[in-house]
Design a protein around this motif. Structure first.
Motif, mmCIF file in Angstrom:
data_model
loop_
_atom_site.group_PDB
_atom_site.id
_atom_site.type_symbol
_atom_site.label_atom_id
_atom_site.label_comp_id
_atom_site.label_asym_id
_atom_site.label_seq_id
_atom_site.Cartn_x
_atom_site.Cartn_y
_atom_site.Cartn_z
ATOM 1 N N ALA A 54 0.952 -1.202 -0.174
ATOM 2 C CA ALA A 54 -0.816 0.326 -0.434
ATOM 3 C C ALA A 54 1.071 1.532 0.233
ATOM 4 C CB ALA A 54 -1.454 0.109 1.188
ATOM 5 N N ASP A 55 0.390 2.362 -0.783
ATOM 6 C CA ASP A 55 1.357 3.587 -0.677
ATOM 7 C C ASP A 55 -0.271 4.505 -1.108
ATOM 8 O OD1 ASP A 55 3.423 5.064 -0.392
ATOM 9 O OD2 ASP A 55 4.608 3.035 -1.232
ATOM 10 N N ARG A 56 0.558 5.513 -1.018
ATOM 11 C CA ARG A 56 -0.171 6.991 -1.349
ATOM 12 C C ARG A 56 -0.819 7.433 -2.881
ATOM 13 N NH1 ARG A 56 3.931 9.652 1.591
ATOM 14 N NH2 ARG A 56 4.752 10.380 -0.506
ATOM 15 N N SER A 57 0.657 7.349 -3.801
ATOM 16 C CA SER A 57 0.310 6.944 -5.648
ATOM 17 C C SER A 57 0.949 6.283 -6.429
ATOM 18 C CB SER A 57 0.056 8.358 -5.624
ATOM 19 O OG SER A 57 1.406 9.050 -5.298
ATOM 20 N N PRO A 58 0.962 6.233 -6.980
ATOM 21 C CA PRO A 58 2.596 5.718 -7.774
ATOM 22 C C PRO A 58 3.601 5.997 -7.669
ATOM 23 C CG PRO A 58 0.472 5.046 -9.258
ATOM 24 C CD PRO A 58 -0.012 6.092 -8.021
ATOM 25 N N ALA A 59 3.538 7.947 -7.835
ATOM 26 C CA ALA A 59 4.587 8.166 -7.726
ATOM 27 C C ALA A 59 5.434 8.129 -6.628
ATOM 28 C CB ALA A 59 3.892 9.883 -8.182
ATOM 29 N N ALA A 60 4.867 7.834 -5.248
ATOM 30 C CA ALA A 60 5.086 7.943 -4.054
ATOM 31 C C ALA A 60 5.851 6.289 -3.491
ATOM 32 C CB ALA A 60 4.230 7.983 -2.672
ATOM 33 N N HIS A 61 5.497 5.515 -4.313
ATOM 34 C CA HIS A 61 5.747 4.125 -4.293
ATOM 35 C C HIS A 61 7.451 4.177 -4.376
ATOM 36 C CE1 HIS A 61 5.296 -0.424 -5.088
ATOM 37 N NE2 HIS A 61 5.851 0.024 -4.134
ATOM 38 N N ALA A 62 8.291 3.985 -4.136
ATOM 39 C CA ALA A 62 9.975 3.674 -4.228
ATOM 40 C C ALA A 62 10.211 2.181 -4.642
ATOM 41 C CB ALA A 62 10.878 3.701 -3.050
ATOM 42 N N HIS A 63 10.997 1.939 -5.308
ATOM 43 C CA HIS A 63 11.436 0.539 -6.100
ATOM 44 C C HIS A 63 10.433 0.129 -6.822
ATOM 45 C CE1 HIS A 63 15.175 1.029 -4.046
ATOM 46 N NE2 HIS A 63 15.060 1.505 -2.840
ATOM 47 N N ALA A 64 9.088 0.809 -7.205
ATOM 48 C CA ALA A 64 7.388 -0.162 -8.108
ATOM 49 C C ALA A 64 8.497 -1.261 -8.658
ATOM 50 C CB ALA A 64 7.245 0.848 -8.164
ATOM 51 N N GLY A 65 8.695 -0.468 -9.604
ATOM 52 C CA GLY A 65 9.710 -1.203 -10.954
ATOM 53 C C GLY A 65 10.054 -2.422 -10.109
ATOM 54 N N GLU A 66 11.162 -2.909 -9.375
ATOM 55 C CA GLU A 66 11.528 -3.749 -8.586
ATOM 56 C C GLU A 66 11.254 -4.713 -8.603
ATOM 57 O OE1 GLU A 66 15.224 -4.133 -5.211
ATOM 58 O OE2 GLU A 66 15.440 -2.442 -6.378
ATOM 59 N N LEU A 67 10.150 -3.773 -7.157
ATOM 60 C CA LEU A 67 9.167 -4.873 -6.731
ATOM 61 C C LEU A 67 8.658 -5.569 -7.786
ATOM 62 C CD1 LEU A 67 8.000 -5.485 -4.502
ATOM 63 C CD2 LEU A 67 6.069 -4.004 -4.717
ATOM 64 N N ARG A 68 7.824 -5.015 -9.070
ATOM 65 C CA ARG A 68 7.387 -5.724 -9.748
ATOM 66 C C ARG A 68 7.986 -7.347 -10.617
ATOM 67 N NH1 ARG A 68 1.805 -5.415 -12.280
ATOM 68 N NH2 ARG A 68 2.165 -3.841 -10.756
ATOM 69 N N ARG A 69 9.374 -7.046 -10.643
ATOM 70 C CA ARG A 69 10.100 -7.621 -11.228
ATOM 71 C C ARG A 69 10.263 -8.433 -10.441
ATOM 72 N NH1 ARG A 69 12.615 -2.266 -12.923
ATOM 73 N NH2 ARG A 69 13.963 -3.156 -11.535
ATOM 74 N N HIS A 70 10.466 -8.261 -9.491
ATOM 75 C CA HIS A 70 10.942 -9.356 -8.303
ATOM 76 C C HIS A 70 10.183 -10.511 -8.657
ATOM 77 C CE1 HIS A 70 14.970 -8.545 -7.255
ATOM 78 N NE2 HIS A 70 14.343 -7.796 -6.155
ATOM 79 N N VAL A 71 8.758 -9.990 -7.909
ATOM 80 C CA VAL A 71 7.561 -10.861 -8.198
ATOM 81 C C VAL A 71 7.339 -11.501 -10.079
ATOM 82 C CG1 VAL A 71 5.184 -10.655 -7.872
ATOM 83 C CG2 VAL A 71 6.304 -9.569 -6.547
ATOM 84 N N ASP A 72 7.145 -11.072 -10.496
ATOM 85 C CA ASP A 72 7.706 -11.963 -11.913
ATOM 86 C C ASP A 72 8.355 -12.627 -12.261
ATOM 87 O OD1 ASP A 72 4.884 -9.836 -12.453
ATOM 88 O OD2 ASP A 72 6.065 -8.521 -13.787
ATOM 89 N N ALA A 73 9.516 -12.639 -11.807
ATOM 90 C CA ALA A 73 9.877 -13.828 -12.015
ATOM 91 C C ALA A 73 10.314 -15.371 -11.320
ATOM 92 C CB ALA A 73 11.682 -13.446 -11.509
ATOM 93 N N LEU A 74 9.020 -15.340 -9.624
ATOM 94 C CA LEU A 74 8.620 -16.009 -9.608
ATOM 95 C C LEU A 74 7.410 -16.147 -10.022
ATOM 96 C CD1 LEU A 74 8.537 -14.546 -5.869
ATOM 97 C CD2 LEU A 74 10.179 -15.374 -6.933
ATOM 98 N N PRO A 75 7.467 -18.208 -10.370
ATOM 99 C CA PRO A 75 6.393 -18.973 -11.481
ATOM 100 C C PRO A 75 5.112 -18.595 -10.205
ATOM 101 C CG PRO A 75 8.114 -20.192 -10.350
ATOM 102 C CD PRO A 75 8.914 -18.990 -10.377
ATOM 103 N N HIS A 76 5.188 -18.977 -8.967
ATOM 104 C CA HIS A 76 3.927 -18.837 -8.074
ATOM 105 C C HIS A 76 3.820 -16.986 -7.141
ATOM 106 C CE1 HIS A 76 3.759 -23.190 -9.959
ATOM 107 N NE2 HIS A 76 4.352 -23.315 -9.223
ATOM 108 N N GLY A 77 4.227 -16.488 -8.045
ATOM 109 C CA GLY A 77 3.856 -14.921 -7.144
ATOM 110 C C GLY A 77 2.797 -14.342 -7.965
ATOM 111 N N SER A 78 2.489 -13.307 -6.659
ATOM 112 C CA SER A 78 1.130 -12.492 -7.385
ATOM 113 C C SER A 78 1.571 -11.305 -6.637
ATOM 114 C CB SER A 78 -0.410 -13.379 -6.726
ATOM 115 O OG SER A 78 0.051 -13.237 -5.864
#
Length: 395
Positions: free
Chosen positions: A299-323
């Motif tokens: 949870a965060d205030r907005s997309p612009a306030a979310h630090a490391h948002a792209g990195e978080l998504r990349r890590h989750v996408d790399a997990l076959p059973h991640g969401s």
């Protein structure tokens, strides 16, 4: 374990002592800092003293420890002890300092309770204190040994290899040894203390999670500006004054909220800068090709306030059973949900272990929802940045 003589005294006086603990701890800190002003200047967090959070955390932990001794006399409250011990180790607390604390805490109890402090009460609550203190000393000794340092000697000088602006109020720092080598090993989820010399001559320390996975060429901490003085004095100083090529005093890694072994399902739920320990966990899971079921909530205030948002998504996408499930106060046209996190709306796996990190109201709400869904309280763990006001308040 309390002695047979102390048990009935502590049981009978716990309501009185617990009811006065806020006044006792207020008087304790006043006495302590009058006698040892260097402790407030160079060890204790001045912000947490100013807002009363450290006082309330101490009161809660003492009451919780005493209650645990009565309710479960054959077991030590390890979760409470470990949490405090890791924070103490990141500050370089020594066993000798517990004698100083005892002196001023005992005097504060006598001053606040007055004639109610009988010799029997004083002896019984001395037992409570030293049982807790000796448990902490034992755990802290083990932590220092594991870190390969002498008692309290946790500090090293690291160089800032790079500074990266993550959001308008959040910066990450890549850290390395002065010779350019990796500072050392750590467990995903751990934090380090960072100690800075402020303009008034105080050396203040704050803890920051290591926000990238172990095994990379650098350690990384992510620092968010905190409003208020002295509450945000270290973070604000780091953002305003530190640049690549400069040096920081950094402790060895500590922290008991770490990535669990095994292949059981996980829930990682964070808000704001609370995502930082989970970035290290997810980075390790992705790097090792984990097939665990991992549900990530942020949870965060907005997309612009979310630090490391792209990195978080990349890590989750790399997990076959991640969401990944996002909630923003201002979604701004993204796929994120609006409003507060509601884990009840998710398809959560059976038997999950949950890890929470973020503001206390956020963690209370998520924990309550998880318990309502049938999650075992023992399977819900959390990390708090600052004094742990949850100690003793939750089972």
């Amino acid at each position: 374990m309390l002695s047979e003589q102390a048990v009935p005294v502590v049981r009978a006086t716990l309501p009185t002592v617990a009811g006065a603990l806020d006044r006792i701890t207020e008087r304790f800190y006043a006495r302590l800092f009058d006698a040892h002003p260097e402790l407030l200047r160079d060890l204790f967090n001045r912000g947490n003293q100013a807002n009363g959070e450290q006082r309330r955390a101490l009161a809660g932990s003492l009451a919780a420890f005493a209650g645990a001794l009565l309710d479960r006399p054959d077991a030590r409250p390890d979760a409470l002890v470990n949490r405090i011990a890791h924070k103490h180790a990141s500050l370089g607390v020594t066993s000798e300092q517990y004698k100083t604390v005892h002196e001023h805490l005992s005097a504060a109890i006598t001053e606040v309770l007055g004639d109610a402090v009988t010799p029997e009460l004083a002896r019984a609550w001395d037992e409570v204190y030293w049982l807790m203190a000796n448990a902490l000393i034992a755990v802290e000794s083990r932590l220092y040994q594991e870190a390969g340092t002498a008692e309290g000697e946790v500090w090293r000088t690291l160089r800032i290899a790079a500074r990266r602006e993550e959001t308008h109020d959040t910066v990450s720092f890549l850290l390395e040894q002065p010779d350019g080598s990796v500072p050392g090993a750590f467990r995903p989820g751990q934090y380090v203390g960072v100690r800075v010399l402020l303009p008034d001559g105080a050396r203040q320390t704050r803890q920051y999670s290591l926000s990238s996975a172990p095994g990379l060429p650098h350690w990384r901490i992510t620092v968010k500006r905190a409003d208020g003085d002295p509450a945000g004095e270290v973070s604000s100083w780091l953002l305003a004054h530190t640049r690549a090529g400069e040096f920081l005093e950094v402790s060895a890694p500590f922290g008991d909220l770490v990535l669990p072994e095994g292949d059981g399902p996980l829930l990682l739920a964070s808000a704001g800068i609370g995502s930082t320990p989970f970035l290290a966990m997810l980075g390790r899971l992705a790097a090792t090709g984990s097939t665990r079921r991992v549900v990530v909530v942020h949870a965060d205030r907005s997309p612009a306030a979310h630090a490391h948002a792209g990195e978080l998504r990349r890590h989750v996408d790399a997990l076959p059973h991640g969401s990944l499930h996002l909630w923003y106060e201002e979604p701004g046209g993204t796929e994120a949900r609006a409003g507060r996190v509601d884990v009840r709306a998710l398809d959560l796996p059976e038997g999950l272990t949950a890890y929470l990190c973020g503001p206390l109201p956020f963690m209370r709400a998520v924990r309550g929802d998880l318990l309502a869904l049938g999650t075992d309280p023992a399977d819900v763990h959390y990390e708090v940045f600052g004094p742990d006001l949850w100690l003793g308040a939750e089972g």
